[in-house]
Design a protein around this motif. Sequence first.
Motif, mmCIF file in Angstrom:
data_model
loop_
_atom_site.group_PDB
_atom_site.id
_atom_site.type_symbol
_atom_site.label_atom_id
_atom_site.label_comp_id
_atom_site.label_asym_id
_atom_site.label_seq_id
_atom_site.Cartn_x
_atom_site.Cartn_y
_atom_site.Cartn_z
ATOM 1 N N THR A 58 0.830 -1.204 0.000
ATOM 2 C CA THR A 58 0.000 0.000 0.000
ATOM 3 C C THR A 58 0.863 1.252 0.000
ATOM 4 N N VAL A 59 1.927 1.235 0.787
ATOM 5 C CA VAL A 59 2.843 2.383 0.812
ATOM 6 C C VAL A 59 3.480 2.573 -0.566
ATOM 7 N N GLU A 60 3.842 1.487 -1.229
ATOM 8 C CA GLU A 60 4.426 1.612 -2.578
ATOM 9 C C GLU A 60 3.429 2.232 -3.544
ATOM 10 N N TRP A 61 2.159 1.826 -3.457
ATOM 11 C CA TRP A 61 1.140 2.401 -4.337
ATOM 12 C C TRP A 61 0.966 3.900 -4.073
ATOM 13 N N ILE A 62 1.018 4.280 -2.810
ATOM 14 C CA ILE A 62 0.895 5.701 -2.479
ATOM 15 C C ILE A 62 2.095 6.473 -3.042
ATOM 16 N N ALA A 63 3.286 5.928 -2.853
ATOM 17 C CA ALA A 63 4.499 6.609 -3.310
ATOM 18 C C ALA A 63 4.500 6.799 -4.828
ATOM 19 N N SER A 64 3.964 5.813 -5.559
ATOM 20 C CA SER A 64 3.937 5.896 -7.027
ATOM 21 C C SER A 64 2.628 6.490 -7.546
ATOM 22 N N ARG A 65 1.813 7.002 -6.630
ATOM 23 C CA ARG A 65 0.510 7.610 -6.968
ATOM 24 C C ARG A 65 -0.394 6.647 -7.755
ATOM 25 N N GLN A 66 -0.327 5.390 -7.419
ATOM 26 C CA GLN A 66 -1.183 4.403 -8.064
ATOM 27 C C GLN A 66 -2.471 4.224 -7.241
ATOM 28 N N TYR A 67 -3.217 5.281 -7.173
ATOM 29 C CA TYR A 67 -4.499 5.206 -6.490
ATOM 30 C C TYR A 67 -5.458 6.210 -7.133
ATOM 31 N N THR A 68 -6.708 5.906 -7.034
ATOM 32 C CA THR A 68 -7.762 6.791 -7.509
ATOM 33 C C THR A 68 -8.590 7.239 -6.310
ATOM 34 N N VAL A 69 -9.379 8.265 -6.521
ATOM 35 C CA VAL A 69 -10.196 8.816 -5.432
ATOM 36 C C VAL A 69 -11.653 8.834 -5.871
ATOM 37 N N GLU A 70 -12.517 8.294 -5.040
ATOM 38 C CA GLU A 70 -13.949 8.321 -5.299
ATOM 39 C C GLU A 70 -14.661 9.081 -4.189
ATOM 40 N N GLU A 71 -15.769 9.713 -4.543
ATOM 41 C CA GLU A 71 -16.537 10.485 -3.573
ATOM 42 C C GLU A 71 -17.713 9.670 -3.078
#
Length: 343
Positions: free
Chosen positions: A115-128
């Motif tokens: 999860t930390v690696e995904w955050i560091a590489s900005r591999q995440y999306t945001v939903e409302e």
Amino acid sequence: MSRRVLVLAHTGREESLRAAWDACTQLHSSGLVPVLQKSELADIERFFGALDTPIEILNDHVSLEDVELVMVLGGDGTILRAAELVREVDVPLLGVNLGHVGFLAESERADLAQTVEWIASRQYTVEERMTIDVQVWIKGQKIWHTWALNEAAIEKANRERMLEVVTEVDERPLTSFGCDGVVMATPTGSTAYAFSSGGPVVWPEVEALVIVPISAHALFAKPLVVSPRSKLAVEIMNRTDALGVLWCDGRRSVDLPPGARVEVTRSATPVRLARTHKTPFSARLVRKFELPIHGWRGPAPRSGEVHTGPIPVIRTLSPAPLPSPRDVESPRDGEPSDPTNAK
């Protein structure tokens, strides 16, 4: 510019504090700046001693507006607490489940490093996620105003007394009944208290509001799904002196005397949740509730397109017309029915 990640943990559990320690270390190793609240840093250092990792303190070294993401370590209750903190500043939450079901969480404790690696590489999306606005009125005076991500739950205050309530949709009364309470929930909250009370599961993409009676003593007191533009209300009736209590997300409460009115509408301010992988909601249901899916075959394999020819026209023959009563004379008594056989 430094990228800061606020780490929030359930400070009453040693496992959560250990996860927060590990998260801060891994965030720093990935080039991110871990941020903690002062009280949580004190709890971590009380258990494990001083941290070797450089830590910034929220509201001392950095403001919440400067944080890119909030990593929440705990169950759904911890995520709801974090939502109270970040809702007004538009910062997304990413939950790491340390609880039981953890429906709001995105990953599990074993996936913390990934999860930390995904955050560091900005591999995440945001939903409302939709939230609700909740108001309480007594004798024409608004006495309480708050919001909720999951639900506004009206419950009876005394175990031995049922609540007498009347429900309302779009300023029109619907029905009255005795009950243990009523839950008014968002799609996010449909898998929480409303689900436990017998309500439907609503996909997060569906914009709707849900009303679920709790142990209602009535024939027509079923869960309802209404428009997100609707205005819901529940009134505590004066037929008895039974008292109620309103809980919002299980965290904020107010007493409801007879005559109190609770109004719920869609809020203009959502809560933002970060997602690291695009898992369909149906798959999340199966995983979180451990639903049995053995024997599922899935869609049939398609080898290619099937072209359908012209639809054949089927012609039907019209039946011969029936003889009219004039063409058929009834035989008289004593005469044969077939004149050709008469002698």
